[in-house]
Every structure is written in C-alpha cells, then in structure tokens.
Scaffold this motif. Structure first.
Motif: not given
Length: 363
Positions: A119-126, A143-155
């Motif tokens: 949930g945390v990762g999905a919220a940040v990714g969206m 940009i896709g890698g940036f979004i994925g890395s941001g979601a993964a980091l918060t996860g």
C-alpha cells in the motif's frame, strides 16, 4: 501446533523454562525419527481462525482500496488514486496492532505486512505518476525507472518501520524485495532502450539473487540450530532468493523461449542436481521448488526428443515425483553425506546435522 517462535515467546514470558522447551523440541524430534533442525519449521497457520481472519482482512482491505480510488486526484481521470494505497496501508497497520502485536496470528500477520508495504509503495508510485503526468511516463524508461525506484524505496522504508514494531519474520524478505526492485528500476532507467536490455536486467537480477542468498545465509549462520526467529527470517529470504537465481539462469540459457534443445535440457538437469546439492548443504528446499518448473519442462523435452511423445508428461512427472519423494525420505542421510565432504570452516556456517539439548536464545 506450536512453532519455534511460540516456544521462544513462552520462554521469554516465563511460562516455561528453557530446559522444558528443549525437552519438548527433543521429544518432537524423536517422535518423528528425524532431527528437528531438518524439519525447516515455520509457522503459517495455527488454526482455522487464521484463515477466517485473513479472509475477513482481505475483504476489508479490498473494500478500502476501492473506496480510496473514489477520492482525491485519479490517474487519467478515472484510474486509481494514491489514497487507495494510503487507506490500505493505514488499515493494515491498525489491524496489525491487534492481530500481530497482541494475538500473534501468523497468516494474518503475513497478509497485513504485505498489504502495508504494498500500500505504501503503491501510494507513492501513483502520487509520482500524478505529479509527473501520465503522458510523460509512456515509452520513457528513465521516468518509469524513477517512479519504480521511488515506490520501491518507500516500500523498503515501510518494511523497516514494520519490522521495528512487529518483528514479523517475512518483513525482512519484503524489504529485500523492495531493495531488489529499487536497484532493478534504477538499472532499467540507466540502460535505456537497448536491444539486449532483457539480458542485462536478467544478469543483474541474478547478481541480486545471489546477494539475497548470501544475506539469507548470514541469518542462517547466526542460528545454526534453528531455534530462534532468525531461522524464520532466513526461510523467507531463501524463498525470495531462489526465483531470483533460478529464473535468470534458465532464461539466459534460452529455456523460456519454448524451443529447448537436447543439450540445453541436459544442462538444466545438471544445474538442478547442483541446486539439489546446494539445498542439501544449506538444508533449504526452496531452491528445488523454484527450479521445478524448468526441470519438468527440460525432462519432458528429452522424453519427447527420444520418441516418448504421448507419455512425455507422465514419464516426467513419474521421474521427478519419485526422485523428490525419495530425497525427502532420506534427506538427513543425503545431507550428512554432502556436508561431511565440505571443509570444516564452511561446515561451521551451515545448520548443524544433529541438535543436542541446548538452550536457544531469543531472537
């Protein structure tokens, strides 16, 4: 049924003495005619109430995710909303305060941990997709890698906070998976759109899988008698590492393209034997299970190549099923033969072959 974690908690709470816990472990091991260390214990359910609570929690979390998608800004007007992930994560944490912290229920704890981190990762990714703009993410690996890395980091951070509060063994594996996703996303963004991008990513995933495996072995080596929560943590890490190692290896060999040659099939079988020896040495069956689909396909191809077209699937299942059952029946004997051939320095880092009566320290 009581797990090692339950015994640890009972000893820590003073409900039973360490000597009584060891006596119970040895009694169970003797009744099964096998050392307890070879049973690879981990707790999934303690009763039907675990399943009942898990189903109810899954329904509640699904409803909250749906409701969250109806509020706030949504991707492309009618898509998901970051609030969906926020609602799920908040509810998962709140439910864990009771069902994990107080009731110590295994299956609901696993479900709630995955829901919180996801949930945390999905919220940040969206949220990042909304901030950057959905149009900018299309056909843009950077940009896709940036979004994925941001979601993964918060996860990964979410998993760390969850571990600090609840100490659910699978949490470390969830955090490791987030780190793997973070690194893979950064590599994908850095590589860009090159012809052999898939092979490059598979190579890095293999290295990451080896890293997770070594991390799992670090946890395992800290509890060679498998009497504390560290062993449960290692179990889930091995379960994560196995597909990260197995899938890239067999994919790079070309086994996933649907046209396995006889030479490739033989290589796969030899690799499976090597994985089996490794699984025996570390006393973890996850490697064998993760590679099972590949070896079934390879052996089926061999039977088909040599004329057994109609019975290739049946013969494959017969051979593999019989071999695995035989290995399971004589697991300890086979493991003893493998471990005794290894250097003493390496043996000291592996789970012990026989566990004498000792007091396990809490994790």
């Amino acid at each position: 049924m009581y797990s090692e974690s339950d015994l640890e908690a009972a000893v820590a709470a003073g409900a039973i003495s360490p000597e009584a816990a060891d006596a119970l472990r040895n009694h169970v091991a003797g009744g099964r005619s096998a050392p307890a260390v070879d049973e690879e214990h981990f707790r999934l359910i303690t009763g039907f109430n675990d399943i009942f609570v898990s189903i109810a929690a899954a329904i509640l979390l699904f409803a909250l995710g749906w409701i969250g998608s109806s509020f706030g800004m949504r991707i492309e007007g009618n898509g998901p909303s970051p609030l969906s992930g926020v609602f799920v994560a908040a509810a998962a944490w709140g439910l864990a305060e009771f069902f994990t912290k107080k009731r110590r229920m295994a299956l609901p704890s696993i479900l709630l941990l995955l829901a919180f981190v996801g949930g945390v990762g999905a919220a940040v990714g969206m949220a990042l997709v909304l901030a950057i703009g959905p149009e900018a993410t299309q056909n843009n690996d950077a940009i896709g890698g940036f979004i994925g890395s941001g979601a993964a980091l918060t996860g990964a951070l979410a998993a760390w906070f969850h571990w600090r509060r609840f100490r659910v063994p699978i949490t470390i594996a969830a955090g490791a998976a987030s780190v793997v996703l973070l690194i893979a996303s950064l590599i994908s963004a850095a590589v860009g759109d090159v012809p052999n991008k898939k092979d490059i990513l598979l190579g890095f995933l293999l290295l990451l899988g080896i890293g997770v495996f070594l991390f799992a072995m670090w946890w395992d080596s800290s509890d060679p008698r498998r009497e504390t929560r560290r062993s449960d943590v290692a179990f889930w890490l091995h379960l994560l590492a196995a597909p990260l190692i197995v899938h890239p290896v067999f994919s790079l060999l070309g086994l996933t393209d649907g046209n396995a040659t006889t030479a490739e099939a033989i290589i796969v079988l030899l690799l499976y034997v090597a994985l089996g020896v490794t699984a025996l040495a570390i006393d973890r069956r996850a490697l064998l299970v993760s590679a099972l689909a590949y070896v079934l396909y390879a052996l089926s191809s061999l039977f088909r190549e040599y004329g057994a077209v109609e019975l290739n699937v049946a013969l494959t299942a017969l051979v593999i099923g019989s071999a695995l059952l035989l290995l399971s029946a004589f697991w300890h004997t086979a493991r003893r033969g493998v471990v005794n051939t290894l250097p003493g320095t390496l043996q000291s880092k592996l789970p012990v072959l026989d566990r004498a009566t000792t007091t396990g320290a809490p994790a």
